[in-house]
Design an enzyme around this catalytic site. Sequence first.
Site, short mmCIF file in Angstrom:
data_model
loop_
_atom_site.label_atom_id
_atom_site.label_comp_id
_atom_site.label_asym_id
_atom_site.label_seq_id
_atom_site.Cartn_x
_atom_site.Cartn_y
_atom_site.Cartn_z
N GLY A 250 0.68 -1.39 0.01
CA GLY A 250 -0.13 0.00 0.16
C GLY A 250 1.10 1.44 -0.27
CG ASP A 251 3.54 1.31 3.03
OD1 ASP A 251 2.15 2.50 3.57
OD2 ASP A 251 3.81 0.84 4.01
#
Length: 303
Positions: A250-251
């Site tokens: 997600g990052d």
Amino acid sequence: MIYTVTFNPSLDYVVHMETFLSGDINRADREMIYPGGKGINVALVLGNLHIPAKILGFTAGFTGREIERLAKKNGGDCDFITLEEGYSRINMKISADEETAVNGIGPDISEEKLQALLRQIEQIKDGDVLVLAGSIPADIPNDIYEQILRRIQGRNIRTVVDATGDLLKNVIKYRPFLIKPNNFELGELFSVDLHTDEEILVCAKRLQSMGARNILVSLGDDGALLLGEDEKIYRMQAPRGNLVNSVGAGDSMVAGFLAGFEASQGDLQEALKMGISAGSASAFQEWLASEADIQEIYKKIPK
């Protein structure tokens, strides 16, 4: 310049073994140690894509020094505030027949040190980007993200918030440039279960009406949906691949989105494509994806 803030970074100690037996001695087949924290991950992937990013946050003790050393070794530009007492946390992840994680607590952050971070943020210039990512330690005011966005409100600084629950919901009124909940986190904000794109859009539009400019909803191996500030809906599937490690995916999506947005001079479709490419590439790796990994995935995604 892009700045990322990680309030509670960690050393991530990852061990692999065939089986894990609770209450017994277990021996690892292999092990890795990484600098951990959502803001650190975003900055390192941006660096892999040749986008300058500075890492802000707090470190303490020998673990904090190792976090900084490893971040710099992997290309990170660090400007951490050092705490005189305590130790930065160690997070342990056991990858066996099932995944088990034990996350540390982290050091106390004094009001004096917190104010030092806020002064750093006040030095950010117009045209820069500020990424606030992840949870906050228990001794930090639970409205700290609001405090930060309030301080820079009205300035030409694009803000990105990747958080959950009230930490996210309470900053929407400050019109962040980008928020990135996954479909489960988005549903939790409104106490509903989301199963279809139409249901996701209903909640995304509510967040946009509250102030969020671009809402990027990650959907795991089903790709992502973006409700843009241009009032258009963008939907893209993720490429198929073998999930190796979801931590950091997600990052990486946030980093890819920002890189794609900058490279294309604001094309949201291109930003989404680069976001999915970076997120998927990291998910298919032991750790964060390199530029070559990301570009290989990018070529597989249809225009």
